[in-house]
Design a protein around this motif. Structure first.
Motif, PDB file in Angstrom:
ATOM      1  N   UNK A 285     -15.678  -0.883  20.650  1.00  0.00           N
ATOM      2  CA  UNK A 285     -16.187  -1.282  19.346  1.00  0.00           C
ATOM      3  C   UNK A 285     -15.058  -1.984  18.604  1.00  0.00           C
ATOM      4  N   UNK A 286     -15.316  -3.205  18.183  1.00  0.00           N
ATOM      5  CA  UNK A 286     -14.342  -3.980  17.428  1.00  0.00           C
ATOM      6  C   UNK A 286     -14.230  -3.395  16.025  1.00  0.00           C
ATOM      7  N   UNK A 287     -13.017  -2.967  15.659  1.00  0.00           N
ATOM      8  CA  UNK A 287     -12.801  -2.364  14.340  1.00  0.00           C
ATOM      9  C   UNK A 287     -12.438  -3.381  13.283  1.00  0.00           C
ATOM     10  N   UNK A 288     -11.864  -4.516  13.663  1.00  0.00           N
ATOM     11  CA  UNK A 288     -11.533  -5.518  12.665  1.00  0.00           C
ATOM     12  C   UNK A 288     -10.249  -6.258  12.973  1.00  0.00           C
ATOM     13  N   UNK A 289      -9.812  -7.059  11.999  1.00  0.00           N
ATOM     14  CA  UNK A 289      -8.632  -7.908  12.118  1.00  0.00           C
ATOM     15  C   UNK A 289      -7.425  -7.154  11.563  1.00  0.00           C
ATOM     16  N   UNK A 290      -6.386  -6.997  12.389  1.00  0.00           N
ATOM     17  CA  UNK A 290      -5.213  -6.202  12.026  1.00  0.00           C
ATOM     18  C   UNK A 290      -3.935  -7.012  12.184  1.00  0.00           C
ATOM     19  N   UNK A 291      -2.855  -6.519  11.578  1.00  0.00           N
ATOM     20  CA  UNK A 291      -1.542  -7.147  11.664  1.00  0.00           C
ATOM     21  C   UNK A 291      -0.558  -6.184  12.319  1.00  0.00           C
ATOM     22  N   UNK A 292       0.287  -6.720  13.202  1.00  0.00           N
ATOM     23  CA  UNK A 292       1.379  -5.960  13.815  1.00  0.00           C
ATOM     24  C   UNK A 292       2.677  -6.587  13.327  1.00  0.00           C
ATOM     25  N   UNK A 293       3.446  -5.801  12.586  1.00  0.00           N
ATOM     26  CA  UNK A 293       4.687  -6.308  12.004  1.00  0.00           C
ATOM     27  C   UNK A 293       5.840  -6.175  12.997  1.00  0.00           C
TER      28      UNK A 293
ATOM     29  N   UNK B 243      -5.912  -6.096   7.864  1.00  0.00           N
ATOM     30  CA  UNK B 243      -5.560  -7.280   7.067  1.00  0.00           C
ATOM     31  C   UNK B 243      -6.358  -7.246   5.757  1.00  0.00           C
ATOM     32  N   UNK B 244      -5.803  -6.590   4.771  1.00  0.00           N
ATOM     33  CA  UNK B 244      -6.379  -6.535   3.419  1.00  0.00           C
ATOM     34  C   UNK B 244      -5.224  -6.575   2.428  1.00  0.00           C
ATOM     35  N   UNK B 245      -5.552  -6.804   1.163  1.00  0.00           N
ATOM     36  CA  UNK B 245      -4.488  -6.886   0.158  1.00  0.00           C
ATOM     37  C   UNK B 245      -4.009  -5.513  -0.291  1.00  0.00           C
ATOM     38  N   UNK B 246      -4.886  -4.533  -0.353  1.00  0.00           N
ATOM     39  CA  UNK B 246      -4.497  -3.201  -0.816  1.00  0.00           C
ATOM     40  C   UNK B 246      -3.734  -2.458   0.287  1.00  0.00           C
ATOM     41  N   UNK B 247      -2.807  -1.576  -0.094  1.00  0.00           N
ATOM     42  CA  UNK B 247      -2.092  -0.790   0.923  1.00  0.00           C
ATOM     43  C   UNK B 247      -3.082   0.095   1.689  1.00  0.00           C
ATOM     44  N   UNK B 248      -2.896   0.172   2.979  1.00  0.00           N
ATOM     45  CA  UNK B 248      -3.779   0.983   3.815  1.00  0.00           C
ATOM     46  C   UNK B 248      -2.939   1.834   4.754  1.00  0.00           C
ATOM     47  N   UNK B 249      -3.571   2.853   5.293  1.00  0.00           N
ATOM     48  CA  UNK B 249      -2.913   3.714   6.261  1.00  0.00           C
ATOM     49  C   UNK B 249      -2.765   2.964   7.587  1.00  0.00           C
ATOM     50  N   UNK B 250      -1.667   3.191   8.300  1.00  0.00           N
ATOM     51  CA  UNK B 250      -1.511   2.539   9.603  1.00  0.00           C
ATOM     52  C   UNK B 250      -2.494   3.112  10.621  1.00  0.00           C
ATOM     53  N   UNK B 251      -2.841   2.298  11.587  1.00  0.00           N
ATOM     54  CA  UNK B 251      -3.683   2.723  12.697  1.00  0.00           C
ATOM     55  C   UNK B 251      -2.790   2.828  13.935  1.00  0.00           C
ATOM     56  N   UNK B 252      -2.809   3.968  14.586  1.00  0.00           N
ATOM     57  CA  UNK B 252      -2.046   4.154  15.816  1.00  0.00           C
ATOM     58  C   UNK B 252      -2.850   3.530  16.955  1.00  0.00           C
ATOM     59  N   UNK B 253      -2.190   2.673  17.721  1.00  0.00           N
ATOM     60  CA  UNK B 253      -2.890   1.915  18.747  1.00  0.00           C
ATOM     61  C   UNK B 253      -1.952   1.584  19.893  1.00  0.00           C
ATOM     62  N   UNK B 254      -2.540   1.205  21.002  1.00  0.00           N
ATOM     63  CA  UNK B 254      -1.763   0.655  22.113  1.00  0.00           C
ATOM     64  C   UNK B 254      -1.713  -0.851  21.968  1.00  0.00           C
ATOM     65  N   UNK B 255      -0.646  -1.449  22.501  1.00  0.00           N
ATOM     66  CA  UNK B 255      -0.495  -2.901  22.568  1.00  0.00           C
ATOM     67  C   UNK B 255       0.150  -3.219  23.910  1.00  0.00           C
TER      68      UNK B 255
END
Length: 159
Positions: free
Chosen positions: A62-70, A126-138
């Motif tokens: 299931x696609x959860x959305x557009x995310x950023x990896x810093x 990818x949103x303007x408000x601060x959000x909790x990080x998502x733990x994921x594999x890359x």
């Protein structure tokens, strides 16, 4: 983007519904087996609309959305690879799965250990408000393959 994820008690079914604008929506039915969901951050040919995405959808992803990896950058040599680079950011999608079956498939596709290395990181929606990080594999480019290629590209650019 509206995301709802209501998980009932272990052994009960739930529906995960995602809406991605007016042209794309998806509902998936799962059984809560009591295990944590597996998240996978993808940035190349595994993304929605690209040729290897069928591996994720066939594993009930299931696609959860557009995310950023810093602190990562992408290099390109036929296919992309993420490499650590302080101050850079890459964007991609986070997919979630009911079990680790998908990791066996993606490890094979990415030649895990040879061309890519699977690692756990934190990514941010990818949103303007601060959000909790998502733990994921890359999948990161393997140093024994991609660093050599990156050095070669730099030498070519310098002459």
């Amino acid at each position: 983007m509206a995301n709802t994820l209501a998980k009932p008690e272990v052994g009960k079914m739930y529906i995960h519904k995602e809406n991605f604008g007016k042209n794309y929506a998806r509902e998936c039915l799962y059984v809560n087996m009591g295990a944590e969901m597996i998240n996978l951050f993808v940035y190349g040919t595994l993304k929605h609309g690209y040729w290897n995405n069928h591996i994720l959808t066939s594993a009930h992803g299931v696609l959860k959305g557009d995310y950023l990896a810093y602190n990562y950058t992408l290099v390109q040599q036929g296919v992309p690879a993420a490499l650590p680079e302080y101050g850079s950011t890459i964007s991609g999608e986070v997919w979630t799965f009911p079990d680790n079956t998908v990791l066996k498939k993606t490890d094979w596709l990415e030649s895990e250990g040879e061309y890519y290395i699977r690692k756990e990181i934190e990514v941010y929606l990818r949103v303007e408000a601060p959000v909790q990080p998502v733990h994921t594999y890359i999948y990161l480019g393997s140093p024994k393959h991609w660093n050599l290629s990156l050095n070669r590209c730099r030498m070519d650019d310098d002459g």
